[in-house]
Enzyme design. Structure first.
Site, short mmCIF file in Angstrom:
data_model
loop_
_atom_site.label_atom_id
_atom_site.label_comp_id
_atom_site.label_asym_id
_atom_site.label_seq_id
_atom_site.Cartn_x
_atom_site.Cartn_y
_atom_site.Cartn_z
N LYS A 1 0.86 -1.20 0.00
CA LYS A 1 0.00 0.00 0.00
C LYS A 1 0.88 1.24 0.00
O LYS A 1 1.91 1.28 0.68
CB LYS A 1 -0.91 -0.04 1.24
N SER B 1 -9.94 2.16 2.54
CA SER B 1 -8.97 2.85 1.72
C SER B 1 -8.01 1.93 0.98
O SER B 1 -7.37 2.38 0.03
CB SER B 1 -8.18 3.82 2.60
N SER C 1 -10.36 -0.27 6.70
CA SER C 1 -9.73 -0.23 5.38
C SER C 1 -9.04 -1.50 4.91
O SER C 1 -8.61 -1.57 3.77
CB SER C 1 -8.71 0.91 5.33
N1 GLN Z 1 -13.38 4.69 5.80
C1 GLN Z 1 -12.80 5.03 7.05
C2 GLN Z 1 -12.30 6.45 7.03
O1 GLN Z 1 -12.39 7.08 6.05
C3 GLN Z 1 -11.70 4.04 7.42
C4 GLN Z 1 -10.45 4.25 6.68
C5 GLN Z 1 -9.30 3.40 7.14
O2 GLN Z 1 -9.47 2.37 7.81
N2 GLN Z 1 -8.10 3.88 6.78
O3 GLN Z 1 -11.84 6.97 8.00
#
Ligand code: GLN
Length: 494
Positions: free
Chosen positions: A78, A157, A181
């Protein structure tokens, strides 16, 4: 052997050990698959030269007889993991041109085991999002495309990591989970996503989003692969003050398949209003599968779980606004072009205004607001108190003898790219309703693909484990994986 990129990590490891293939061959198969995958927009910076060198070194190591489980296994990373001299910009314009001069502990651990670096994977900017649409590189497209031809999200994400694994561009990928995410993209792509206990995996060199919630873990094709990859990623790390002083067990050895007498909790608060019959039915069927394997199914209550989403969307932006203060146009990445007469204040303002995308700017503003002197108690402190109550709910459930909790990962299957109403950000936040709870409590969770929905898109179920018991959690997950018999793969169109 053909289609080497389609192997699992366990399958590749065994084939390498028997001399049936080489790390170089495996790596070439993945590089060709990546070269042909532009339409997915999963890999955003390829590192083929590095991959070839690392693969050749891995083959030497295998020949010399000192291979470890990840030796010669090609993986994707990532974007937010710092990899020395490889662009690492957390999908943000503000880190344009940033080349880290040091390596994240997670990637270092993987390279020390002999894993092969294929490149960087797409994500939402700084991890903020649930669809990988908030990325400077543009959205990732889910490899699952139906007859309707609609381009769907691979989740977020870590959408790039999930899409790359689902499309067999790599054998496994690193990801992070601040509020879902890892698990949500895994559910949307028919892959396995494991978020470990907070402190199990070092955060050093991981570009921060919300430090008390961020945790790295793997996205893989199978539960066994998640066990192998977590074993390589996890370590006790003096460079991360929240890294736990706990030895890393052999997770693969925990996959006994025996869950007889174990207690699985079904939290009634997760049966939210409007939950589709399809997901509700799947929840009951998967509980039945665990019961058939000898587990006891127990109804439990986590009374404060319903406050998790609002508490998360106060705490995460608060921490983000503080973490992102470092991007000022001075120390890293991009600086805005300045006009005559612009001073240091204009430089900060212009750099941050053009360097951050709209969602990141929104989070910085929310975070700054909830931390401001007049509102700190009303929002931030209140959310922290809710967080403590959520953690207590889980502590009580586990103290009552529950071994793991079963719940859906997401309220729906993958939605179409561009379908979320950008004037109503809460619509996107609602995707995280089942995932954020565990982050607030610091617990491990895993999403296992179990079924296709009526349209033919993958659905995942989530298991939440006791702190530090990732081995046991993986064992439950593997029982579910076997019982559900999910083996579907997306049809190639890219
Ligand atoms: N969708 C969530 C956010 O926008 C979680 C994102 C994540 O786990 N990085 O904060």
């Amino acid at each position: 052997m053909s289609d080497l990129n389609k192997l699992t990590i366990a399958g590749a490891r065994d084939a390498l050990a028997k001399g049936e293939t080489s790390a170089v061959e495996l790596t070439e198969a993945c590089i060709s698959a990546i070269d042909a995958s532009g339409a997915l927009n999963a890999f955003v910076h390829g590192t083929p030269d590095m991959a070839r060198q690392m693969a050749a070194a891995a083959d030497q190591r295998i020949k010399a007889g000192n291979a470890q489980p990840m030796t010669g296994i090609p993986v994707g990373v990532k974007d937010l993991f710092c990899v020395k001299n490889v662009p690492s910009q957390s999908a943000s314009r503000i880190l344009d041109g940033f080349l880290p001069q040091y390596e994240s502990t997670v990637t270092q651990n993987l390279w020390d085991q002999g894993a092969v670096m294929l490149g960087k994977l797409n994500q939402d900017e700084f991890g903020m999002g649930s669809s990988t649409e908030n990325s400077v590189y543009g959205a990732t497209v889910n490899p699952w495309k139906l007859g309707d031809g609609v381009a769907r999200t691979a989740g977020g994400s870590s959408g790039g990591s999930a899409a790359a694994v689902a499309a067999d561009l790599c054998l496994g990928a690193t990801a992070t989970d601040t509020g879902g995410s890892i698990r949500q993209p895994a559910a949307f792509t028919g892959t396995v996503g494991l978020r470990p206990t907070y402190g199990r995996v070092s955060r050093w060199g991981v570009i921060a989003y919300a430090s008390s919630l961020d945790q790295a873990g793997p996205i893989t094709k199978t539960v066994r692969d998640a066990a192998i990859m977590l074993g390589a990623m996890a370590s006790v790390d003096a460079k991360d003050s929240t890294s736990a002083e706990r030895p890393v067990p052999d997770y693969e050895a925990a996959l006994t398949g025996d869950i007889r007498g174990k207690k699985i909790g079904i939290p009634k608060e997760y049966r939210i209003e409007g939950l589709s019959d399809e997901i509700d039915g799947l929840w009951s069927r998967t509980a039945e599968m665990l019961k058939d394997a000898g587990a006891e199914i127990v109804d439990i209550s986590l009374p404060h779980a319903k406050y998790a989403l609002p508490a998360y969307y106060v705490i995460a932006p608060a921490e983000a606004s503080s973490n992102l203060a470092r991007y000022d146009g001075v120390r890293y990445g991009r600086r805005a072009k300045l006009g005559a007469g612009d001073g240091v204040v204009e430089m900060y303002e212009k750099t941050r205004a053009e360097g951050f995308g709209p969602e990141v700017r929104r989070r910085v503003m929310i975070g700054t607001y909830v931390l401001s002197a007049g509102f700190y108690d009303a929002y931030y402190n209140r959310a922290r108190r809710v967080r403590a109550l959520i953690k207590r709910d889980f502590d009580q459930a586990y103290a009552s003898g529950i071994d793991a909790i079963l719940a859906p990962t997401t309220p729906s299957s993958a939605f179409a790219l561009g379908s979320a109403d950008s004037s109503n950000p809460v619509e996107m936040y609602l995707n995280d309703v089942f995932t954020v709870t565990l982050n607030l409590a610091g617990l491990p969770g895993i999403s296992v693909p179990v079924s296709l929905d009526q349209q033919g898109l993958p659905l995942g179920m989530q298991l939440i484990g006791r702190p530090w018991e990732e081995g046991e959690l993986l064992n439950f997950a593997q029982v579910l994986e076997n019982a559900s018999g999910f083996v579907a793969k997306p049809t190639r169109w890219w």
